[in-house]
Write a protein that holds these residues in place. Structure first.
Motif, mmCIF file in Angstrom:
data_model
loop_
_atom_site.group_PDB
_atom_site.id
_atom_site.type_symbol
_atom_site.label_atom_id
_atom_site.label_comp_id
_atom_site.label_asym_id
_atom_site.label_seq_id
_atom_site.Cartn_x
_atom_site.Cartn_y
_atom_site.Cartn_z
ATOM 1 N N ALA A 1 8.306 62.144 -4.237
ATOM 2 C CA ALA A 1 7.608 61.796 -5.473
ATOM 3 C C ALA A 1 7.358 60.291 -5.564
ATOM 4 O O ALA A 1 6.308 59.862 -6.065
ATOM 5 C CB ALA A 1 8.413 62.270 -6.682
ATOM 6 N N LEU A 2 8.304 59.486 -5.101
ATOM 7 C CA LEU A 2 8.098 58.035 -5.103
ATOM 8 C C LEU A 2 6.945 57.656 -4.172
ATOM 9 O O LEU A 2 6.118 56.794 -4.499
ATOM 10 C CB LEU A 2 9.379 57.330 -4.663
ATOM 11 C CG LEU A 2 10.603 57.492 -5.581
ATOM 12 C CD1 LEU A 2 11.807 56.793 -4.970
ATOM 13 C CD2 LEU A 2 10.314 56.942 -6.966
ATOM 14 N N LEU A 3 6.883 58.292 -3.013
ATOM 15 C CA LEU A 3 5.789 58.021 -2.077
ATOM 16 C C LEU A 3 4.456 58.486 -2.662
ATOM 17 O O LEU A 3 3.421 57.831 -2.490
ATOM 18 C CB LEU A 3 6.056 58.721 -0.748
ATOM 19 C CG LEU A 3 7.284 58.216 0.030
ATOM 20 C CD1 LEU A 3 7.555 59.110 1.233
ATOM 21 C CD2 LEU A 3 7.083 56.780 0.481
ATOM 22 N N GLY B 1 16.263 62.465 -1.641
ATOM 23 C CA GLY B 1 15.918 63.833 -2.013
ATOM 24 C C GLY B 1 14.570 64.227 -1.463
ATOM 25 O O GLY B 1 13.612 63.442 -1.523
ATOM 26 N N GLY B 2 14.476 65.434 -0.932
ATOM 27 C CA GLY B 2 13.193 65.893 -0.419
ATOM 28 C C GLY B 2 12.109 65.795 -1.462
ATOM 29 O O GLY B 2 10.975 65.396 -1.173
ATOM 30 N N GLU B 3 12.439 66.131 -2.708
ATOM 31 C CA GLU B 3 11.443 66.076 -3.781
ATOM 32 C C GLU B 3 11.387 64.700 -4.440
ATOM 33 O O GLU B 3 10.297 64.175 -4.696
ATOM 34 C CB GLU B 3 11.762 67.155 -4.824
ATOM 35 C CG GLU B 3 11.605 68.574 -4.303
ATOM 36 C CD GLU B 3 11.924 69.616 -5.354
ATOM 37 O OE1 GLU B 3 12.114 69.235 -6.524
ATOM 38 O OE2 GLU B 3 11.998 70.815 -4.999
ATOM 39 N N SER B 4 12.541 64.104 -4.707
ATOM 40 C CA SER B 4 12.548 62.831 -5.451
ATOM 41 C C SER B 4 11.969 61.686 -4.617
ATOM 42 O O SER B 4 11.189 60.877 -5.125
ATOM 43 C CB SER B 4 13.966 62.492 -5.914
ATOM 44 O OG SER B 4 14.899 62.572 -4.859
ATOM 45 N N GLY C 1 15.596 68.810 -2.906
ATOM 46 C CA GLY C 1 15.458 68.665 -4.342
ATOM 47 C C GLY C 1 15.492 67.239 -4.835
ATOM 48 O O GLY C 1 15.177 66.298 -4.118
ATOM 49 N N GLU C 2 15.894 67.091 -6.098
ATOM 50 C CA GLU C 2 15.989 65.782 -6.746
ATOM 51 C C GLU C 2 17.368 65.187 -6.469
ATOM 52 O O GLU C 2 18.381 65.851 -6.650
ATOM 53 C CB GLU C 2 15.795 65.918 -8.255
ATOM 54 C CG GLU C 2 14.436 66.460 -8.668
ATOM 55 C CD GLU C 2 13.371 65.372 -8.670
ATOM 56 O OE1 GLU C 2 13.754 64.186 -8.683
ATOM 57 O OE2 GLU C 2 12.174 65.718 -8.683
ATOM 58 N N GLN C 3 17.408 63.945 -6.038
ATOM 59 C CA GLN C 3 18.663 63.258 -5.755
ATOM 60 C C GLN C 3 18.659 61.910 -6.465
ATOM 61 O O GLN C 3 17.616 61.281 -6.634
ATOM 62 C CB GLN C 3 18.861 63.066 -4.249
ATOM 63 C CG GLN C 3 18.944 64.354 -3.454
ATOM 64 C CD GLN C 3 20.149 65.199 -3.817
ATOM 65 O OE1 GLN C 3 21.184 64.670 -4.230
ATOM 66 N NE2 GLN C 3 20.016 66.514 -3.669
#
Length: 632
Positions: A358-360, A352-355, A344-346
């Motif tokens: 998302a940056l990448l 975070g797997g999602e956060s 999720g978002e960290q």
């Protein structure tokens, strides 16, 4: 007798509407008023910009706090804590120290550099060696470097040793003792005392991350592997100190072996013993060192210490002041992946797997970004979250954007998983990496509940309904299912590494099985491509993207940016008026205590990890983990 006049329903509605509008008007007016007031105060007391930097200035590098790759708190909270002198949870970014030192080595206004590292909390030897190399570059540029400490830990001393002159307080101490890695083991406490049964499933005899929950002491395999990589790091440390101090590594090692006799001969005086061992050049108080810097530099009665100086964070503002806010040049993006890997978002400081993915993805979608460096400092964590990030690395490469990994202190297990598909992997010889393995843990509590007279009972529609209920004993058949899942995860890991590193699965399995390696050992085994720090990785990424000379492109960190309010508030509290007001404000002090993070003891952290491992992933019998407890 007068009667109270009552309004009809229509009149009451319009009266209510009028009150609501009046309240909203006052609220909006007050918000705008106080917002404008804050802006005016910031403009009035913000200092009106930086004072010009004079010639013959001494750059004072005296960081206080934990050395990190990325801040874990927002700009306003850091500024508030700093003004109030609350150093709990204080952090220092490695990139900021490196930028300041590298700029100073070329800045004609900086005459010398004064180092105070005795309040820096190091996190690993790879980042320390990168920082030590930057200090060595300042020294090589011809600028004098002076270091002083009231006392030194051996990690801090690696940095201080790079100076031309190293001074220690006469009442201080400096002892080189070697590396150790001891952990708490909970089997007896959890199983015998509390009745908690911890079931461990893993692949690889060297995958020791979860041993503390099932053993009373480290396994022979864990001790063998740990001592192998720790000896490599320690010998490199001795070599680095010996080179900086023009000593013999063998002599340093001999001094540690004969330390009791040496300290006794020095009358128990640790500072005097350090001087006899030639670890320092002299014993001086802080005031005496200030006098030395006054004599060599320019006296300034208004400055701390009495000599013309600039702090490294203020100096960074001078360095950044000349950089245009809108720079049209192509970019090499840097994404920091620091901390444990979770789903999720960290927040910053965790992955975070999602956060982080998302940056990448942001870098992939930005046409100005031509290449990316993934800076990894992580012990790993959840397998699925690691895979989410790895997929984004692959997608970046598929989009024609080179990806280079720069490993920091630690890039092990899941930290290696997110690194393996990069075009090239850089590491310091003392980076901790590898630990290619998977495990899962399932605690069950029926015996613990029995101790307090509580029992679980009920029915299920199938043999396995409720089989993963932690209040029931674990069915051996369920254990077989979990082990199969873990073995599949290990196959995925080793096959992925084999494909990424262009090796056979058998070759990878031979150096995997959960074993930890230093960067030097990993390079010998093909897990790392080359030695170097973050700048080496950035230069490589730019070269792969064919960006040309360094002045034709720029570096951009992709991370959460401070909000306008955070920047405004930070500027206010750093101003003289803001600092004076906040320092005397009990409200602000209480607020700072609330926002500054506190450290967590090892036992609490270990048990929190076990608790997190219990949280099941939907559709999976166990949360597969690629994690390494391999920090020093």
């Amino acid at each position: 007798m007068n009667e109270v006049r009552r309004h009809g329903p229509i009149a009451r509605f319009f009266l209510w509407l009028w009150d609501a509008m009046n309240f909203t008007r006052r609220l909006v007016f007050n918000l705008v008023f106080f917002g404008l007031l804050l802006i005016v105060l910031t403009m009035m007391f913000g200092g009106g910009g930086l004072r010009p930097l004079s010639d013959r200035t001494t750059l004072v590098v005296a960081p206080e706090g934990r050395l990190v790759e990325q801040f874990s708190s927002d700009t306003a909270s850091r500024a508030l804590a700093r003004v109030l002198g609350d150093q709990r949870g204080e952090e220092v970014q490695l990139r900021d120290l490196l930028r300041a030192l590298d700029a100073a080595s070329k800045d004609k206004r900086i005459e010398r550099v004064f180092l105070r590292f005795d309040r820096l909390e190091p996190t690993g030897y790879a980042s320390l060696r990168e920082l030590a190399a930057a200090i060595a570059r300042v020294r090589a540029s011809g600028k004098q470097v002076v270091s002083f400490g009231e006392s030194y830990m051996q990690e801090q001393y690696l940095l201080a040793a790079q100076a031309n002159e190293v001074y220690l307080d006469p009442m201080g101490g400096l002892v080189l003792e070697g590396l150790d890695r001891y952990r708490l083991y909970y089997r007896q406490g959890l199983q015998d005392k509390l009745g908690v049964d911890v079931h461990l499933f893993k692949v690889g005899e060297y995958k020791s991350a979860a041993e503390p929950y099932v053993l009373d002491a480290a396994s022979p395999q864990a001790k063998e592997a740990d001592l192998f990589w720790m000896n490599d790091v320690w010998q490199r440390y001795l070599g680095d100190v010996a080179k900086a101090r023009d000593l013999s590594a063998d002599k340093l090692a001999a001094g540690i072996d004969t330390m009791p006799e040496g300290i006794a001969a020095a009358g128990g005086d640790l500072a005097r013993y350090a001087l006899q061992q030639k670890l320092v050049d002299g014993l001086k108080t802080e005031e005496q060192v200030d006098d030395l810097l006054i004599d060599r530099g320019v006296a300034d009665a208004d400055a701390p210490g009495g000599f013309r100086q600039v702090s490294y964070d203020t100096y960074l503002r001078h360095v950044d002041d000349g950089i245009p806010s809108a720079d049209p040049r192509p970019q090499v993006a840097v994404v920091v992946a620091e901390g444990e890997i979770s789903g999720g978002e960290q927040p910053p400081g965790r992955i975070g797997g999602e956060s982080t993915a998302a940056l990448l993805r942001e870098a992939r979608d930005d046409d100005n970004v031509k290449a990316l460096v993934l800076r990894v400092d992580s012990p790993g964590g959840e397998v699925f979250a690691s895979e989410q990030i790895r997929r984004e690395v692959v997608a970046l490469k598929a989009a024609g954007k080179p990806v280079v990994v720069s490993m920091g202190d630690l890039a092990a297990s899941g930290g290696y998983w997110i690194s393996m598909d990069a075009d090239r992997i850089y590491a310091d010889p003392s980076t901790i990496t590898g630990s290619i393995g998977i495990f899962g843990v399932i605690p069950t509590f029926p015996r613990a509940l029995e101790k307090i007279g509580v029992h679980a009972d009920g029915v299920g529609t199938t043999r396995f309904a409720g089989a993963f209920d932690v209040t029931r004993p674990l069915d051996p058949a369920v254990g077989d299912v979990v082990q199969s899942v873990i073995e599949k995860g290990y196959r995925d890991f080793t096959h992925g590494v084999a494909q990424a590193r262009k090796r056979s699965v058998e070759q990878i399995d031979g150096i995997a099985r959960g074993r930890v390696w230093t960067g030097a050992q990993a390079r010998e085994r093909g897990l790392v491509d080359d030695f170097g720090g973050l700048q080496n990785a950035v230069d490589d990424a730019a070269k792969r993207a064919k960006l040309g000379k360094p002045d034709t492109w720029r570096v951009r960190y992709i991370e959460r940016e401070a909000t306008p309010f955070e920047r405004l508030f930070a500027g206010f509290v750093q101003s003289r008026a803001g600092a004076a007001w906040l320092h005397d404000s009990s409200f602000a002090q209480g607020m700072a205590r609330a926002v500054v993070a506190r450290s967590v003891p090892q036992m609490s952290a270990d048990l929190q990890f076990l608790d997190a491992a219990m949280q099941r992933t939907p559709g999976a019998p166990v949360k597969a983990l690629a994690y390494c407890f391999c920090e020093l």
